[in-house]
Each structure stands twice: as structure tokens, then as C-alpha cells.
Design a protein around this motif. Structure first.
Motif, short mmCIF file in Angstrom:
data_model
loop_
_atom_site.label_atom_id
_atom_site.label_comp_id
_atom_site.label_asym_id
_atom_site.label_seq_id
_atom_site.Cartn_x
_atom_site.Cartn_y
_atom_site.Cartn_z
N VAL A 34 48.30 27.79 23.25
CA VAL A 34 47.83 29.10 23.49
C VAL A 34 47.55 29.15 25.24
N LEU A 35 47.34 28.07 25.49
CA LEU A 35 46.89 27.83 27.07
C LEU A 35 48.52 27.79 27.70
N HIS A 36 49.25 26.96 27.22
CA HIS A 36 51.01 26.89 27.86
C HIS A 36 51.32 28.41 27.89
N TYR A 37 51.30 29.02 26.63
CA TYR A 37 51.70 30.45 26.48
C TYR A 37 51.08 31.43 27.78
N CYS A 38 49.91 31.20 27.86
CA CYS A 38 49.12 32.06 28.91
C CYS A 38 49.60 31.70 30.24
N ASP A 39 49.79 30.65 30.38
CA ASP A 39 50.21 30.33 31.89
C ASP A 39 51.70 30.70 32.10
N LYS A 40 52.49 30.47 31.01
CA LYS A 40 53.78 30.91 31.15
C LYS A 40 54.23 32.51 31.26
N HIS A 41 53.24 33.37 30.72
CA HIS A 41 53.33 34.61 30.36
C HIS A 41 52.41 35.29 31.62
N SER A 42 51.90 34.46 32.29
CA SER A 42 50.71 35.29 33.08
C SER A 42 49.68 36.00 32.41
N ILE A 43 49.35 35.59 31.38
CA ILE A 43 48.15 36.19 30.42
C ILE A 43 46.98 35.48 30.52
N GLU A 44 45.83 36.17 30.94
CA GLU A 44 44.57 35.88 30.90
C GLU A 44 44.29 35.04 29.64
N PRO A 45 43.47 34.00 29.41
CA PRO A 45 43.20 33.37 28.26
C PRO A 45 42.17 34.46 27.57
N GLU A 46 41.42 35.14 28.03
CA GLU A 46 40.54 36.04 27.41
C GLU A 46 41.71 37.22 26.49
N THR A 47 42.77 37.32 27.06
CA THR A 47 43.65 38.14 26.37
C THR A 47 44.05 37.55 24.96
N ALA A 48 44.55 36.31 25.38
CA ALA A 48 44.62 35.47 23.89
C ALA A 48 43.89 35.65 23.02
N GLY A 49 42.51 35.31 23.37
CA GLY A 49 41.35 35.25 22.61
C GLY A 49 41.12 36.77 21.68
N ALA A 50 41.34 37.56 22.55
CA ALA A 50 41.35 38.92 21.80
C ALA A 50 42.65 39.01 20.87
N ILE A 51 43.66 38.68 21.01
CA ILE A 51 44.87 38.40 20.08
C ILE A 51 44.49 37.63 18.72
N ILE A 52 43.86 36.40 19.16
CA ILE A 52 43.54 35.43 18.23
C ILE A 52 42.30 36.17 17.06
N LYS A 53 41.57 36.81 17.68
CA LYS A 53 40.21 37.20 17.08
C LYS A 53 40.55 38.30 16.07
N SER A 54 41.86 39.20 16.52
CA SER A 54 42.26 40.21 15.63
C SER A 54 43.10 39.86 14.49
N ASN A 55 43.28 38.56 14.36
CA ASN A 55 43.74 37.84 13.02
C ASN A 55 43.30 36.86 12.36
N LEU A 56 42.79 37.11 11.21
CA LEU A 56 42.01 36.04 10.70
C LEU A 56 42.57 34.74 10.40
N LYS A 57 43.97 34.85 9.79
CA LYS A 57 44.79 33.80 9.63
C LYS A 57 44.82 32.79 10.80
#
Length: 67
Positions: A34-57
Motif C-alpha cells: 500500500v505504501l509503495h502504491y501511494c508513493d508511486k501514484h502520489s497518493i496520501e496514505p490517508e487516501t489509501a486508508g479511506a479506500i481500505i476502510k470502505s472494503n471490509l474484505k
């Protein structure tokens, strides 16, 4: 299941597939992928956190990997 779209048309399912691909290609765990993806796509880790929280699986997989 309803497809949730976040950040520039990125869906939760697409994000999960990208993370799993990074895990396989870099032989790493969910968190590092996830951190690698965030770095590669210039996404804040908080944004990734929101994506993760939206999907229970995905959230469950990440929690299990952290233990």
C-alpha cells in the motif's frame, strides 16, 4: 456488491488488484505494498486508508497480515 469509486476513477476493486500485484512482484506484505502504491501514484496514505476502510474484505486481509 456496489463498486465504490475513489480518487480519479480508481475503484476499490482496482486498488485491491494493484496492491496484490505489487505484493507478488515485490514479495512484500499488504502494508508495504500500500505504501509503495501511494508513493508511486502520489497518493496520501490517508487516501489509501479511506479506500481500505470502505472494503471490509480488504481491511480484514490487511489486519490479518499485520498480526
Amino acid at each position: 456488491m456496489t463498486e465504490v469509486t475513489v480518487n480519479k476513477g480508481l475503484t476499490v476493486e482496482t486498488f485491491m488488484k494493484e496492491i496484490e500485484s505489487i505484493m507478488k512482484s515485490h514479495n512484500t506484505n499488504y502494508l508495504d505494498a500500500v505504501l509503495h502504491y501511494c508513493d508511486k501514484h502520489s497518493i496520501e496514505p490517508e487516501t489509501a486508508g479511506a479506500i481500505i476502510k470502505s472494503n471490509l474484505k480488504f481491511k480484514s486481509k490487511l489486519q490479518a497480515d499485520a498480526e
